[in-house]
Design an enzyme around this catalytic site. Structure first.
Site, PDB file in Angstrom:
ATOM      1  N   ARG B 117     -32.275 -65.481  14.638  1.00 32.93           N
ATOM      2  CA  ARG B 117     -31.550 -66.755  14.809  1.00 32.93           C
ATOM      3  C   ARG B 117     -31.759 -67.742  13.661  1.00 32.93           C
ATOM      4  NH1 ARG B 117     -33.379 -66.342  20.283  1.00 32.93           N
ATOM      5  NH2 ARG B 117     -31.788 -65.339  21.560  1.00 32.93           N
ATOM      6  N   LYS B 139     -21.689 -71.771   2.997  1.00 29.17           N
ATOM      7  CA  LYS B 139     -20.724 -70.910   3.683  1.00 29.17           C
ATOM      8  C   LYS B 139     -21.162 -69.476   3.487  1.00 29.17           C
ATOM      9  CE  LYS B 139     -16.147 -72.983   3.935  1.00 29.17           C
ATOM     10  NZ  LYS B 139     -14.735 -72.734   3.573  1.00 29.17           N
ATOM     11  N   GLU B 181     -12.281 -70.738 -10.613  1.00 34.04           N
ATOM     12  CA  GLU B 181     -12.816 -71.735  -9.679  1.00 34.04           C
ATOM     13  C   GLU B 181     -13.232 -73.016 -10.419  1.00 34.04           C
ATOM     14  OE1 GLU B 181     -12.904 -71.458  -6.350  1.00 34.04           O
ATOM     15  OE2 GLU B 181     -12.735 -69.308  -5.960  1.00 34.04           O
ATOM     16  N   LYS B 223     -18.665 -79.606  -6.248  1.00 31.10           N
ATOM     17  CA  LYS B 223     -18.835 -78.854  -5.006  1.00 31.10           C
ATOM     18  C   LYS B 223     -19.852 -79.539  -4.093  1.00 31.10           C
ATOM     19  CE  LYS B 223     -18.810 -74.980  -2.382  1.00 31.10           C
ATOM     20  NZ  LYS B 223     -18.503 -73.555  -2.409  1.00 31.10           N
ATOM     21  N   GLU B 233     -16.627 -78.156   7.192  1.00 33.50           N
ATOM     22  CA  GLU B 233     -15.184 -78.091   6.992  1.00 33.50           C
ATOM     23  C   GLU B 233     -14.381 -78.613   8.181  1.00 33.50           C
ATOM     24  OE1 GLU B 233     -13.974 -74.733   4.683  1.00 33.50           O
ATOM     25  OE2 GLU B 233     -11.890 -74.938   5.312  1.00 33.50           O
ATOM     26  N   ARG B 237     -13.494 -80.650   3.060  1.00 26.48           N
ATOM     27  CA  ARG B 237     -14.043 -79.438   2.436  1.00 26.48           C
ATOM     28  C   ARG B 237     -12.953 -78.383   2.228  1.00 26.48           C
ATOM     29  NH1 ARG B 237     -19.764 -76.313   3.259  1.00 26.48           N
ATOM     30  NH2 ARG B 237     -19.260 -74.604   1.871  1.00 26.48           N
ATOM     31  N   ASN B 241     -10.292 -75.003  -1.011  1.00 25.23           N
ATOM     32  CA  ASN B 241      -9.557 -73.750  -0.848  1.00 25.23           C
ATOM     33  C   ASN B 241      -8.206 -73.750  -1.549  1.00 25.23           C
ATOM     34  OD1 ASN B 241     -11.482 -72.327   0.644  1.00 25.23           O
ATOM     35  ND2 ASN B 241     -10.918 -73.446   2.496  1.00 25.23           N
ATOM     36  N   HIS B 244      -6.504 -70.504  -2.186  1.00 23.73           N
ATOM     37  CA  HIS B 244      -7.227 -69.451  -1.468  1.00 23.73           C
ATOM     38  C   HIS B 244      -6.409 -68.803  -0.348  1.00 23.73           C
ATOM     39  CE1 HIS B 244     -10.559 -70.866  -3.804  1.00 23.73           C
ATOM     40  NE2 HIS B 244     -11.435 -70.088  -3.194  1.00 23.73           N
ATOM     41  N   HIS B 248      -6.169 -65.079  -0.577  1.00 28.04           N
ATOM     42  CA  HIS B 248      -6.698 -64.165   0.441  1.00 28.04           C
ATOM     43  C   HIS B 248      -5.647 -63.148   0.878  1.00 28.04           C
ATOM     44  CE1 HIS B 248     -10.224 -66.927   1.885  1.00 28.04           C
ATOM     45  NE2 HIS B 248     -10.447 -66.380   0.723  1.00 28.04           N
ATOM     46  N   HIS B 261     -11.900 -61.760  -6.489  1.00 25.89           N
ATOM     47  CA  HIS B 261     -11.571 -62.977  -5.749  1.00 25.89           C
ATOM     48  C   HIS B 261     -10.980 -64.056  -6.679  1.00 25.89           C
ATOM     49  CE1 HIS B 261     -11.883 -66.280  -2.924  1.00 25.89           C
ATOM     50  NE2 HIS B 261     -12.708 -66.921  -3.722  1.00 25.89           N
TER      51      HIS B 261
END
Lengths: 359, 359
Positions: B117, B139, B181, B223, B233, B237, B241, B244, B248, B261
Site C-alpha cells: 500500500r 503520475k 515535450e 512542470k 489533475e 494539470r 496533455n 496527448h 495516445h 511517445h
C-alpha cells in the site's frame, strides 16, 4: 437507519446502517457521473444484484460477476475487472459498487484506486466481517502468492451501505468469522463493549436483530475513530491488526482456501493474548474467557494441524508490520488497551508458538 | 547542481539537475530504511547500474532488470516486480529506485504506490523525455491493451535525480522525442521559453550542454508549477496533455511499439494547433513554425499511414479526459495559453482529423 461519519477531511464519508437499506436508501443520488459498474460474486448475485441494479436504471449500469473466494483476490481477477471497465468504456467519472464480502470490497476498492488513477466507489458489504471491518477505512488490496494484501492502496469509498437484512442469508460459519472482528474491537480499545458482548452473546447467537445492529454500529464506530486518527497506518491504526499477523501466517500456510479470514484472526487473537499473558500484561484467564466466547460461535481456537513455530516465524517475517527487519506485533497491555511493539521478549513469542503448535 | 522544489505540502520533494550527479550526489542519505531495489532495463543496466548500486553498499540492495520497451509497461511486468520484492522480502520501509526512461519510471512508481500500500521511490531518469516530463509529478501507471496509462496512481517520488551526462548515451531519436515535450511547455504556458527554444534550436541540436541543461531546468520548473497547483489533475494539470489525446490514439493504433511517445505527441501537438487555428484561436502559421522546429529534430509531422478520422474518434473516446461522454481536448487559446475544453465546434475537430488523415 443510523449513520456514522468517518472523519477524513475532504475524504470524509458516511456509513449508513439499517434493515432493508439495499432497497430503500436513495443510492443513485450518491453517484456523481453517469456510469456505474456493480461488481459482485456468484454467490451474492442471485440474492441481491437485482435490488441494487434497480437504483441505476436511469444511467449506464454494467455488472460483473466474479467467482467467489479469497483465492480469486488476485492481480489476475483485477485484470478481468479492468478489462470489463475498458470494454464498457467507463470513464474517470464512473462509480464502482462493491456488492459482497471483504474479498469483493478489497478488490473493487483497489480497482477503483487504480482505474484511470482513481475513481469513486461505494461499499455494499454483505458479510458481517465486511460490515464491521473491511468495508470501512479505505484499505484495499489483492493478495500475492507469498502474502496477503501485499498489493494495494488506501482509497476511501464515497459511502458504505450496511443492510443488516443481508445477514439472514449468511451461513453460520461466515457470521462467526465476522464476529471474531467484533470481539477484536472490545479487546483492543473498548472494554465496556467487550463486557456487553459477553453479556449479549446468547442474543447475538440467536440473531436478535436489534442486538446485531448495535454490535455492528459499535464496531464501525470503533473502526471509524481509529481510521480518522491514522488513515494510512503510520501509528495506531495497526492496533486493528490484533491477531492478524498470526492469522495471516495461518491463511498463507493453508493457501487462503480452507480457513476464513475471521477464523484465522480468532486463533491469532488467542495467540496474541497468550503472548501478552506470557509477558505478564494480561491475566492468563483472559485467553480462556475469549476462547469460550469464540467457541460458542464454532470458531477455531487451535492452529492448523502440522503448523510449526518455524513456519510461523518464516511467514510472519513477510508481514507488512516488519520494519527494518524487526517483527512488530499487536499485543494487549490490558483488556481494552492494545499496543503495537517490537519491544518484547522473544522467548514469549517462541513459547506461544510452541504451545499452539504443540511442539 | 541546480535544485527545484515540487511544492506539495508533506509530499514536497526536490529535483536535482546537473552533470555527473549519478555518481556525485549523496543518494544513500535519502533512503529511510535499510533496503533498496533498483529497477532498470536491459539497455540502461550495462551503462549506469553499477554507478547507482555503488551508493548502497552498506544496505540490502537488490536489482531487477526488465526488458526494454513500452510494450512491457503492463500489469504482467508489474507482477514480476512484485514477485522480486516479495522474494527478497522487501518491507514497507524499502525504497524503489527507477533507473531508466518513462516506461521504467511510470511502472516503478506505480509498483511503489501499490507495494504494501505504498513505499518510497526515487526517480533517476535516463532519457530527456523522462527528465523533463514523466519523472516529475507523481503520475504513475501501466498500459492496458485498450489504452495507455489506464491503470495507475498518483504517487510522488522522494526525489528526482537528473544527471545530464546520461543524455550523451541517448540515441538521437530518443532525444528528439523528449524535445517534443520541451516545446510543449513553451506552447502551453511559457511563450518566452518558446521564443528561447526557437532562438537556441541549433545549439540544442548540437547538444550544447549548458543550453540543454537550461532547457531541462525550465521544463521541470514549468512542470513543477503545474503539478503544485493541481496534483491529481482536477483542473489545470490537464493542460500538460497538449497533443496527448491525439498522440495516445496514434500510440494505441500502432500498438505502442513503432512510435515513441514523444513522436506521437509531436504530431498530436500539431493537430491540436491546427484545430486551434480552425477555431480561430491561433494564427495558421503557428503550425508551420512548430512543424519546422520539430522537423529539424527529425520528429514526425504526419499521422501514421492509413489511420482514419473514425479510428481517431474511436480511440480518443477512451481517453481519461472524457467526462460523462464528452471528449475534452487541450487546445491553444493563444501561444503560451492552453485550455482544456469540451466547448468547441465538432466540425473543427472533424476537419483537423480529415486534413491529417488525408481523407
Amino acid at each position: 437507519m443510523r449513520t456514522l461519519q468517518v472523519a477524513l477531511a475532504e475524504r470524509s464519508y458516511p456509513i449508513h446502517i439499517g434493515a432493508g437499506l439495499l432497497s430503500s436508501f436513495p443510492l443513485a443520488e450518491q453517484v456523481r457521473g453517469n456510469q456505474v459498474m456493480i461488481i459482485t460474486n456468484e454467490t451474492i448475485a442471485p440474492l441481491y444484484l437485482a435490488s441494487l441494479e434497480a437504483h441505476f436504471s436511469a444511467i449506464q449500469c454494467d455488472t460483473l460477476i466474479l467467482p467467489d473466494g479469497e483465492k480469486f483476490k488476485t492481480l489476475e481477477t483485477l485484470e478481468t475487472l479492468f478489462d470489463a471497465l475498458m470494454a464498457k468504456r467507463h470513464s474517470r467519472t464512473t462509480t464502482l459498487v462493491a456488492l459482497g464480502g471483504g474479498v469483493v470490497g478489497d478488490m473493487v476498492g483497489f480497482a477503483a484506486a487504480c482505474y484511470q488513477r482513481g475513481v469513486d466507489f461505494i461499499q455494499v458489504p454483505t458479510t458481517l466481517l465486511a460490515q464491521v471491518d473491511s468495508s470501512v477505512g479505505g484499505k484495499t488490496a489483492v493478495n500475492h502468492p507469498r502474502g496477503k494484501n501485499m498489493i494495494g492502496a488506501f482509497h476511501q469509498p464515497r459511502l458504505v451501505l450496511i443492510d443488516t437484512d443481508v445477514l439472514n442469508s449468511l451461513p453460520e460459519r461466515e457470521l462467526a468469522a465476522g464476529y471474531a472482528e467484533v470481539v477484536k474491537y472490545g479487546l483492543i480499545r473498548d472494554p465496556s463493549f467487550y463486557q456487553w458482548l459477553e453479556t449479549n452473546n446468547d442474543k447475538l447467537l440467536s440473531r436478535d436483530e436489534a442486538i446485531i445492529s448495535e454490535a455492528i454500529f459499535r464496531s464501525c464506530e470503533n473502526k471509524a475513530q481509529v481510521v480518522a486518527d491514522d488513515e494510512t497506518e503510520q501509528g495506531n491504526r495497526a492496533l486493528l491488526n490484533l491477531g492478524h499477523t498470526f492469522g495471516h501466517a495461518i491463511e498463507t500456510a493453508t493457501g487462503y482456501s480452507q480457513w476464513l479470514h475471521g477464523e484465522a484472526v480468532a486463533v491469532g487473537m488467542l495467540m496474541a493474548i497468550r503472548m501478552s499473558a506470557e509477558l505478564g500484561w494480561v491475566p492468563a484467564e483472559l485467553e480462556s474467557k475469549v476462547a469460550t466466547l469464540l467457541s460458542a460461535w464454532g470458531l477455531p481456537v487451535a492452529v492448523p494441524e502440522g503448523m510449526t513455530p518455524e513456519q510461523f516465524m518464516d511467514l510472519m517475517a513477510l508481514d507488512k508490520k516488519v520494519h527494518n527487519g524487526q517483527l512488530r506485533l499487536v499485543l494487549l497491555r490490558e483488556l481494552g488497551k492494545a499496543v503495537v511493539t517490537a519491544d518484547y521478549d522473544g522467548a514469549a513469542l517462541q513459547k506461544t508458538l510452541e504451545a499452539f503448535c504443540g511442539a
